[in-house]
Design a protein around this motif. Structure first.
Motif, PDB file in Angstrom:
ATOM      1  N   LYS A  69       0.876  -1.139   0.007  1.00 47.64           N
ATOM      2  CA  LYS A  69      -0.072   0.249  -0.085  1.00 47.64           C
ATOM      3  C   LYS A  69       0.932   1.175  -0.100  1.00 47.64           C
ATOM      4  O   LYS A  69       2.079   1.194   0.253  1.00 47.64           O
ATOM      5  N   VAL A  70       0.277   2.348  -0.238  1.00 49.02           N
ATOM      6  CA  VAL A  70       0.847   3.593  -0.604  1.00 49.02           C
ATOM      7  C   VAL A  70       0.444   4.468   0.509  1.00 49.02           C
ATOM      8  O   VAL A  70      -0.966   4.596   1.021  1.00 49.02           O
ATOM      9  N   PRO A  71       0.924   5.562   1.115  1.00 48.79           N
ATOM     10  CA  PRO A  71       0.594   6.472   2.227  1.00 48.79           C
ATOM     11  C   PRO A  71      -0.559   7.418   1.521  1.00 48.79           C
ATOM     12  O   PRO A  71      -0.374   7.799   0.229  1.00 48.79           O
ATOM     13  N   THR A  72      -1.445   7.581   2.216  1.00 53.29           N
ATOM     14  CA  THR A  72      -2.431   8.258   1.766  1.00 53.29           C
ATOM     15  C   THR A  72      -2.259   9.834   2.212  1.00 53.29           C
ATOM     16  O   THR A  72      -2.617  10.317   3.402  1.00 53.29           O
ATOM     17  N   CYS A  73      -1.469  10.665   1.236  1.00 51.23           N
ATOM     18  CA  CYS A  73      -0.821  11.596   1.622  1.00 51.23           C
ATOM     19  C   CYS A  73      -0.668  12.683   0.477  1.00 51.23           C
ATOM     20  O   CYS A  73      -0.379  11.990  -0.682  1.00 51.23           O
ATOM     21  N   LEU A  74      -0.857  13.966   0.543  1.00 49.18           N
ATOM     22  CA  LEU A  74      -0.749  14.823  -0.644  1.00 49.18           C
ATOM     23  C   LEU A  74      -0.002  16.031  -0.353  1.00 49.18           C
ATOM     24  O   LEU A  74       0.264  16.408   0.955  1.00 49.18           O
ATOM     25  N   LEU A  75       0.863  16.394  -1.250  1.00 47.95           N
ATOM     26  CA  LEU A  75       1.694  17.600  -1.192  1.00 47.95           C
ATOM     27  C   LEU A  75       1.206  18.711  -2.155  1.00 47.95           C
ATOM     28  O   LEU A  75       1.340  18.467  -3.328  1.00 47.95           O
ATOM     29  N   TYR A  76       0.634  19.914  -1.690  1.00 52.96           N
ATOM     30  CA  TYR A  76       0.384  20.944  -2.542  1.00 52.96           C
ATOM     31  C   TYR A  76       1.207  22.236  -2.444  1.00 52.96           C
ATOM     32  O   TYR A  76       1.964  22.535  -1.568  1.00 52.96           O
ATOM     33  N   ASP A  77       1.221  23.021  -3.631  1.00 51.28           N
ATOM     34  CA  ASP A  77       1.825  24.148  -3.531  1.00 51.28           C
ATOM     35  C   ASP A  77       0.807  25.321  -3.009  1.00 51.28           C
ATOM     36  O   ASP A  77      -0.473  24.761  -2.890  1.00 51.28           O
ATOM     37  N   GLU A  78       1.078  26.429  -2.994  1.00 49.82           N
ATOM     38  CA  GLU A  78       0.035  27.404  -2.277  1.00 49.82           C
ATOM     39  C   GLU A  78      -1.236  27.900  -3.202  1.00 49.82           C
ATOM     40  O   GLU A  78      -1.859  28.392  -2.559  1.00 49.82           O
ATOM     41  N   LEU A  79      -0.976  27.450  -4.536  1.00 52.04           N
ATOM     42  CA  LEU A  79      -2.155  27.624  -5.278  1.00 52.04           C
ATOM     43  C   LEU A  79      -3.105  26.633  -5.582  1.00 52.04           C
ATOM     44  O   LEU A  79      -3.896  26.361  -6.162  1.00 52.04           O
ATOM     45  N   ARG A 119      -2.094  23.326  -6.363  1.00 46.56           N
ATOM     46  CA  ARG A 119      -1.662  22.282  -7.153  1.00 46.56           C
ATOM     47  C   ARG A 119      -1.023  21.054  -6.585  1.00 46.56           C
ATOM     48  O   ARG A 119      -0.136  21.312  -5.722  1.00 46.56           O
ATOM     49  N   VAL A 120      -1.181  19.898  -6.895  1.00 49.10           N
ATOM     50  CA  VAL A 120      -0.712  18.785  -6.392  1.00 49.10           C
ATOM     51  C   VAL A 120       0.933  18.588  -6.797  1.00 49.10           C
ATOM     52  O   VAL A 120       1.017  18.763  -8.252  1.00 49.10           O
ATOM     53  N   LEU A 121       1.733  18.749  -5.900  1.00 38.09           N
ATOM     54  CA  LEU A 121       3.032  18.661  -6.429  1.00 38.09           C
ATOM     55  C   LEU A 121       3.605  17.282  -6.197  1.00 38.09           C
ATOM     56  O   LEU A 121       4.646  16.591  -6.948  1.00 38.09           O
ATOM     57  N   ALA A 122       2.990  16.450  -5.138  1.00 37.64           N
ATOM     58  CA  ALA A 122       3.380  15.047  -4.906  1.00 37.64           C
ATOM     59  C   ALA A 122       2.340  14.467  -4.192  1.00 37.64           C
ATOM     60  O   ALA A 122       1.393  15.124  -3.711  1.00 37.64           O
ATOM     61  N   TRP A 123       2.485  12.919  -4.271  1.00 38.43           N
ATOM     62  CA  TRP A 123       1.370  12.168  -3.589  1.00 38.43           C
ATOM     63  C   TRP A 123       1.976  10.861  -3.091  1.00 38.43           C
ATOM     64  O   TRP A 123       3.075  10.523  -3.634  1.00 38.43           O
ATOM     65  N   GLY A 124       1.360  10.113  -2.056  1.00 38.54           N
ATOM     66  CA  GLY A 124       1.860   8.988  -1.646  1.00 38.54           C
ATOM     67  C   GLY A 124       3.071   9.104  -0.797  1.00 38.54           C
ATOM     68  O   GLY A 124       3.227   9.999  -0.110  1.00 38.54           O
ATOM     69  N   LEU A 125       4.043   8.269  -1.170  1.00 41.30           N
ATOM     70  CA  LEU A 125       5.176   8.075  -0.536  1.00 41.30           C
ATOM     71  C   LEU A 125       6.092   9.459  -0.668  1.00 41.30           C
ATOM     72  O   LEU A 125       6.783   9.826   0.074  1.00 41.30           O
ATOM     73  N   HIS A 159      -6.405  23.748   7.899  1.00 42.69           N
ATOM     74  CA  HIS A 159      -6.274  24.771   6.855  1.00 42.69           C
ATOM     75  C   HIS A 159      -6.005  24.115   5.671  1.00 42.69           C
ATOM     76  O   HIS A 159      -5.190  23.051   5.421  1.00 42.69           O
ATOM     77  N   LEU A 160      -6.879  24.441   4.466  1.00 37.89           N
ATOM     78  CA  LEU A 160      -6.694  23.646   3.252  1.00 37.89           C
ATOM     79  C   LEU A 160      -5.825  24.461   2.402  1.00 37.89           C
ATOM     80  O   LEU A 160      -5.892  25.872   2.179  1.00 37.89           O
ATOM     81  N   PRO A 161      -5.185  23.728   1.357  1.00 41.68           N
ATOM     82  CA  PRO A 161      -4.694  24.682  -0.036  1.00 41.68           C
ATOM     83  C   PRO A 161      -5.640  25.599  -0.613  1.00 41.68           C
ATOM     84  O   PRO A 161      -7.097  25.360  -0.340  1.00 41.68           O
ATOM     85  N   SER A 162      -5.188  26.684  -1.245  1.00 42.76           N
ATOM     86  CA  SER A 162      -6.117  27.335  -1.864  1.00 42.76           C
ATOM     87  C   SER A 162      -7.320  26.920  -2.698  1.00 42.76           C
ATOM     88  O   SER A 162      -6.848  25.874  -3.701  1.00 42.76           O
ATOM     89  N   GLU A 163      -8.293  27.035  -2.647  1.00 40.11           N
ATOM     90  CA  GLU A 163      -9.521  26.957  -3.305  1.00 40.11           C
ATOM     91  C   GLU A 163      -9.744  25.375  -3.389  1.00 40.11           C
ATOM     92  O   GLU A 163     -10.453  24.746  -4.160  1.00 40.11           O
ATOM     93  N   ARG A 164      -9.314  24.632  -2.535  1.00 39.14           N
ATOM     94  CA  ARG A 164      -9.570  23.405  -2.227  1.00 39.14           C
ATOM     95  C   ARG A 164     -10.247  22.862  -1.355  1.00 39.14           C
ATOM     96  O   ARG A 164     -10.183  23.179  -0.247  1.00 39.14           O
ATOM     97  N   SER A 165     -11.519  22.014  -1.302  1.00 37.61           N
ATOM     98  CA  SER A 165     -12.420  21.604  -0.450  1.00 37.61           C
ATOM     99  C   SER A 165     -11.926  20.175  -0.095  1.00 37.61           C
ATOM    100  O   SER A 165     -11.151  19.694  -0.566  1.00 37.61           O
TER     101      SER A 165
END
Length: 583
Positions: free
Chosen positions: A69-79, A81-87, A121-127
């Motif tokens: 399995k892969v970690p349920t994780c996301l990395l966003y920038d300040e706008l 946008r998804v920069l990376a996911w998982g591990l 606190h969520l990234p910009s405009e992301r629900s």
């Protein structure tokens, strides 16, 4: 189409006919996604792939070797946008103007209320739902690439049936939101111009039902007989869910009914939280408590010791657990176990401060469900990532071993839900096809007074506007405790007439075996007050347009639909549904 109560409810001793799931074309691929709070996985299968054996995705971006399995994780920038996911997102260091988001599977209201699990606190405009869609989309694209490489074009992945698992305790609204998020993530898509039913290829099933399918034909399950009960204990990352099932048909054509489901926030993730609290013993050594050092220590515990810890044997042998600090050149402090760049923690302290508080919650949850079932439990099947904990299984055996004959877990407990979801699709058979009412559902009604009412409750009788005697505080049973009914079918209340455009009826539950006639005859719990608006009915609108007197009667029926923990009220007229309320 609705059916009458008499047509639907059967005696608990009588098996309910099997209702198969929607047909899966023979040879078509089935893909399962286990979207977890902390880790997620993907598996797939087809009669034409690997001899029909289920395959699991083991290669993920950023992994140095196979990972189930892969970690349920996301990395966003300040706008946003998804920069990376998982591990790759989990392993990313602290980067300016980025947001790492974990534990966002919180459609369950119970989890939503837990501050430990919700990022405010969520990234910009992301629900919150956008985060789920973003992660599922990343997971799906990666899995698709690997599946297509491995099957070599043998299967059409765009026409595959996709099974997404959710907790059994989620309500209808949460399941619908998850479904829409999955469709937005393109888990299913239009395979060709005439593919008008492509959304139907996405099916939502419960995690416990998938676990039942996987465990159904294990050797230990063969010892269970019709009318015997068993527990599925799904011990995951953020939550533990316990579901009670009853076998209602012979093993050669196995059929199972769900009795009740309950969950609590006592998964393995809370061991990490408590370990973090334990690390406050380093308060006088702040270099070990900065974000990077803290993360390093917690990851060492989570990846190496959390599931291997055996409890009391470690106490007896005075076993010491060693955690290497990031700053190995820091000063020693033997009073807290800080020696030669390592934090040395006795197993007894880990048990007292980290493991026992969480595991005691799991044991209480199981105990509570056994009491709710109020019947002998013949087997307990342990699945989920936390099920791999030696200490958890030991504690369950100690507390319940004298009462439950079979306590076991499959060899692949962490993947049981994934494999079961694929098996569910390939078998084209709904194993859990019925629900057993955990209590009686009753509504308070006003009915024409009968001789029994004049004799027993004359004070409840009044004369209505039409001059007819009406008995207030009468009870109408929609379903009695212990009755078996088919999943997704409707219990319809007797025909009614009301003068007003809306009215409020009270829905009660009762655990009593006694069938009561009046509200004062026994213990009942008010579930909700249900406001029924008749203005949506065509007959009401028609009468409203032609009535000169300003008052008229409207004919209608009330229905009740139960599916596990979900209870819905339905307004019907002439067997056609007009309004639905989640109760």
């Amino acid at each position: 189409m609705s059916v009458s109560l008499a047509d639907l409810v059967v005696s608990p001793a009588v098996p309910v006919p099997l209702i198969a799931s929607d047909p899966i074309e023979e040879g078509k691929m089935c893909i399962a996604i286990d979207f977890g709070s902390t880790f997620s996985g993907v598996a797939y299968g087809s009669a034409r792939i690997a001899g029909g054996r289920i395959q699991q995705i083991l290669n993920w971006p950023g992994a140095s070797g196979p990972m189930s399995k892969v970690p349920t994780c996301l990395l966003y920038d300040e706008l946003g946008r998804v920069l990376a996911w998982g591990l790759e997102a989990e392993s990313a260091g602290l980067i300016k103007n980025t947001f790492r988001r974990e534990w966002f599977k919180y459609l369950d209201p119970q989890v939503l209320r837990d501050e430990l699990l919700v990022e405010s606190h969520l990234p910009s405009e992301r629900s919150p739902v956008d985060l789920i869609t973003d992660f599922l989309g990343c997971l799906w694209e990666s899995a698709k690439e690997q599946i297509m490489r491995e099957v070599g074009g043998v299967e059409d992945i765009d026409s595959a049936s996709v099974f997404l698992t959710v907790p059994a305790t989620w309500d209808a609204n949460s399941r619908d939101i998850m479904r829409e998020a999955a469709i937005a993530a393109a888990l299913v898509r239009n395979a060709h111009a005439s593919d008008h039913t492509w959304r139907d290829r996405l099916q939502i099933i419960t995690e416990s039902e998938a676990a039942v399918v996987h465990c159904a034909f294990l050797e230990n399950m063969h010892h269970l007989e019709p009318l015997q009960n068993f527990l599925i204990v799904d011990a995951g990352g953020a939550t533990c869910e316990v579901v009670v099932y009853k076998i209602i048909k012979q093993m050669d054509n196995l059929e199972i009914a769900e009795v009740s489901a309950h969950s609590a926030n006592c998964g393995s993730l809370f061991l990490d939280f408590r370990f973090r609290e334990l690390l406050k013993l380093l308060a006088n050594h702040p270099t070990h408590l900065d974000s990077a050092s803290l993360s390093h220590l917690i990851r060492s515990f989570s990846e190496n010791d959390k599931l291997k810890y055996s409890g009391l044997p470690d106490d007896i042998t005075d076993n010491i657990f060693h955690f290497t600090c990031s700053n190995v050149d820091g000063p020693d402090d033997p009073s807290i176990g800080l020696i030669d760049g390592q934090l040395c923690i006795p197993g007894s302290l880990l048990r007292e401060k980290v493991f026992d508080p969480v595991i005691s919650q799991v044991l209480s949850l199981i105990e509570d469900q056994i009491k709710r079932a109020d019947q002998t439990i013949h087997a307990l099947l342990l699945v989920g990532g936390f099920a791999e904990s030696q200490y958890l299984k030991h504690c369950i055996e100690v507390q319940f071993g004298s009462r439950i004959k079979i306590i076991t877990k499959p060899p692949d407990a962490d993947s049981a839900i994934l494999h079961g979801a694929v098996q569910y699709g390939l078998a084209n058979r709904q194993l859990v096809s019925a629900v057993i009412a955990p209590c009686s559902y009753i509504i308070k009604v006003q009915l024409p007074a009968e001789a029994e009412d004049w004799q027993k409750r004359p004070a409840y009788i009044r004369i209505n506007e039409a001059g007819a005697p009406i008995c207030d505080n009468r009870l109408q049973y929609l379903i009695t405790k212990g009755a078996i009914f088919r999943k997704g079918l409707l219990l319809v209340h007797t025909y009614m007439r009301v003068l007003d455009s809306s009215f409020i009826t009270t829905l009660f539950t009762s655990n009593s075996e006694k069938v009561m006639r009046y509200t004062d005859e026994g213990d009942m719990t008010e579930l909700c007050k249900w406001t029924v608006a008749l203005s949506s009915l065509p007959a009401f609108k028609l009468q409203q347009n032609i009535s000169k007197s300003g008052g008229f009667y409207t004919d209608f029926e009330l229905g009740l639909e139960l599916d596990g923990n979900k209870v819905q009220g339905i307004l019907l007229q002439n067997n056609q549904e007009w309004e639905r309320s989640v109760l």
